[in-house]
Design a protein around this motif. Structure first.
Motif, PDB file in Angstrom:
ATOM      1  N   CYS A 207      12.944  19.837  25.469  1.00 61.94           N
ATOM      2  CA  CYS A 207      12.794  20.997  24.760  1.00 61.94           C
ATOM      3  C   CYS A 207      12.179  22.311  25.959  1.00 61.94           C
ATOM      4  N   ASN A 208      12.317  23.492  25.401  1.00 58.73           N
ATOM      5  CA  ASN A 208      11.882  24.539  26.442  1.00 58.73           C
ATOM      6  C   ASN A 208      10.374  25.010  26.245  1.00 58.73           C
ATOM      7  N   ILE A 209       9.605  24.473  26.981  1.00 59.40           N
ATOM      8  CA  ILE A 209       8.104  24.813  26.746  1.00 59.40           C
ATOM      9  C   ILE A 209       7.724  25.222  28.178  1.00 59.40           C
ATOM     10  N   TRP A 210       6.279  25.240  28.512  1.00 58.80           N
ATOM     11  CA  TRP A 210       5.705  25.553  29.539  1.00 58.80           C
ATOM     12  C   TRP A 210       5.154  24.285  30.412  1.00 58.80           C
ATOM     13  N   GLN A 211       5.590  24.166  31.700  1.00 61.83           N
ATOM     14  CA  GLN A 211       4.997  23.251  32.613  1.00 61.83           C
ATOM     15  C   GLN A 211       4.051  23.828  33.476  1.00 61.83           C
ATOM     16  N   GLY A 212       2.905  23.373  33.981  1.00 58.65           N
ATOM     17  CA  GLY A 212       2.094  23.973  35.115  1.00 58.65           C
ATOM     18  C   GLY A 212       0.831  24.674  34.415  1.00 58.65           C
ATOM     19  N   LEU A 217       1.203  29.953  35.969  1.00 57.75           N
ATOM     20  CA  LEU A 217       2.259  29.348  36.737  1.00 57.75           C
ATOM     21  C   LEU A 217       2.992  28.501  35.991  1.00 57.75           C
ATOM     22  N   ASP A 218       4.338  28.847  35.615  1.00 54.98           N
ATOM     23  CA  ASP A 218       5.255  28.014  34.699  1.00 54.98           C
ATOM     24  C   ASP A 218       6.204  27.430  35.890  1.00 54.98           C
ATOM     25  N   LEU A 219       6.105  25.949  36.006  1.00 51.16           N
ATOM     26  CA  LEU A 219       6.936  25.318  37.047  1.00 51.16           C
ATOM     27  C   LEU A 219       8.483  25.346  36.763  1.00 51.16           C
ATOM     28  N   ASN A 221      10.064  23.231  35.119  1.00 52.16           N
ATOM     29  CA  ASN A 221      10.536  21.766  35.259  1.00 52.16           C
ATOM     30  C   ASN A 221      11.608  21.554  34.168  1.00 52.16           C
ATOM     31  N   ASP A 222      11.400  21.984  32.722  1.00 51.32           N
ATOM     32  CA  ASP A 222      12.399  21.694  31.738  1.00 51.32           C
ATOM     33  C   ASP A 222      13.551  22.543  32.156  1.00 51.32           C
ATOM     34  N   GLY A 223      13.741  23.325  33.209  1.00 49.55           N
ATOM     35  CA  GLY A 223      15.006  23.933  33.453  1.00 49.55           C
ATOM     36  C   GLY A 223      15.181  25.489  33.391  1.00 49.55           C
ATOM     37  N   PHE A 224      14.091  25.921  32.438  1.00 47.64           N
ATOM     38  CA  PHE A 224      13.988  27.222  32.167  1.00 47.64           C
ATOM     39  C   PHE A 224      12.517  27.976  32.199  1.00 47.64           C
ATOM     40  N   ILE A 225      12.393  29.000  32.640  1.00 53.09           N
ATOM     41  CA  ILE A 225      11.079  29.797  32.686  1.00 53.09           C
ATOM     42  C   ILE A 225      11.805  31.098  31.616  1.00 53.09           C
ATOM     43  N   GLY A 226      11.223  31.336  30.731  1.00 54.08           N
ATOM     44  CA  GLY A 226      11.692  32.197  29.778  1.00 54.08           C
ATOM     45  C   GLY A 226      12.877  31.285  28.833  1.00 54.08           C
TER      46      GLY A 226
HETATM   47 CA   LIG Z   1      10.425  26.035  30.134  1.00 55.45          CA
END
Ligand SMILES: [Ca+2]
Length: 319
Positions: A207-212, A217-219, A221-226
């Motif tokens: 799923c699209n959440i926040w890493q970092g 800082l959103d890395l 890693n799940d493929g998406f920032i935003g």
């Molecule tokens: Ca994400």
């Protein structure tokens, strides 16, 4: 302390609200529900709603675990996209709450330094939200931004009122919270996520959440920032995409954190009245360190005219 990372409390009542005439927006389709091809029939029946998970937020009213019975219904496979919302706007001329008010909340990483210098209103409890003039569904980061390359992403900066108007036009309705949670669970019993209890099974992002480090800082890693396209990642066992993460989804219920336990409840629709509506599923801004609300039982709330860059919706319909 409740970690209210997410929907900022919006005080927009300084602007006189116009009455929205939803009556002119009734479904004009002679074939029934719009985009019915993307709806899935849910069988309904009994399931266990809520959680006793130690990770849950008790103050949010995630518990107790309680039996709920639902009649069958249809649900959208995906959140409503920018393309679909544009179709609605082009046919009806509807003006969203964010457009009427002239602004919406944008997450700080998507606001330029130049724009930040001119913005006076930052939400004190959640200073990562900026009140950006001109931000709305078609300009998600403000006047100079565009959705051209995001037509299959979920529409954002839509209030509960806007979601209702879209539903009315499309011949559909919002999900009740119970329907939403039943659908998100995908037939699994008392699991944390739509796919099970492990956030990244076999190390794979689901799923699209926040890493970092939230909120700086959103890395990605799940493929998406935003936001991500509505069909990103694998669907759950019911064939539903992105029930958690990506964007919060408006439900029809008024919010309460008190629920009846033990007695089975049939087709619950929430309190008769309230101040805020339920939202479910968490968003691309959720991170375990702060807002661990990308679990199926997690919930939050916001006022009916609030809009942000991380709240959208999907539709349901009666059989
Ligand atoms: Ca994400």
């Amino acid at each position: 302390m409740i970690k209210k990372c997410c929907p900022p409390p919006i005080e927009r009542d300084q602007v006189k609200k116009k009455e929205i005439s939803v009556s002119v927006l009734q479904n004009t389709s002679s074939t029934g529900y719009r985009h019915h091809e993307n709806m899935i029939e849910m069988a309904g029946g009994e399931f266990l709603m809520g959680t006793a998970d130690p990770e849950s937020f008790i103050e949010d009213g995630e518990g107790p675990v309680r039996p709920v019975q639902l009649k069958p219904f249809y649900i959208d496979r995906y959140a409503v996209t920018n393309a679909q919302f544009q179709e609605f706007i082009l046919e009806t001329g509807y003006i969203t709450d964010a457009e009427r008010y002239g602004w919406s909340f944008v997450f700080h990483l998507f606001v330029s330094d130049e724009m930040k210098r001119s913005i006076q209103n930052v939400v004190q409890q959640t200073p990562w939200w900026y009140q950006v003039d001109g931000a709305c569904w078609k300009h998600p980061e403000g006047r100079d931004s565009s959705i051209v390359n995001r037509m299959e992403h979920p529409v954002v900066h839509v209030s509960w009122n806007d979601a209702q108007a879209y539903c009315s036009w499309s011949g559909k309705r919002l999900l009740t919270e119970a329907e939403w949670e039943y659908a998100a669970r995908g037939g699994l019993i008392q699991k944390k996520y739509p796919w099970g209890d492990i956030l990244t099974p076999m190390g794979k992002h689901s799923c699209n959440i926040w890493q970092g480090v939230f909120p700086t800082l959103d890395l990605g890693n799940d493929g998406f920032i935003g936001t991500a396209p509505v069909d990103a990642y694998a669907p759950n066992h019911y064939g539903l995409y992105n029930m958690v993460g990506n964007v919060w989804e408006w439900c029809s219920d008024w919010f309460t954190n008190r629920h009846l336990g033990e007695e089975i409840v049939i087709d619950p629709k929430g309190p008769r009245t309230g101040d805020e509506k339920v939202i479910k599923g968490g968003s691309y801004l959720c991170h375990k360190s702060y807002c661990n609300r990308y679990r199926v039982a997690a919930r939050s709330h916001n006022t009916v005219d609030s809009s942000t860059g991380h709240m959208g919706f999907r539709c349901a319909a009666d059989l």
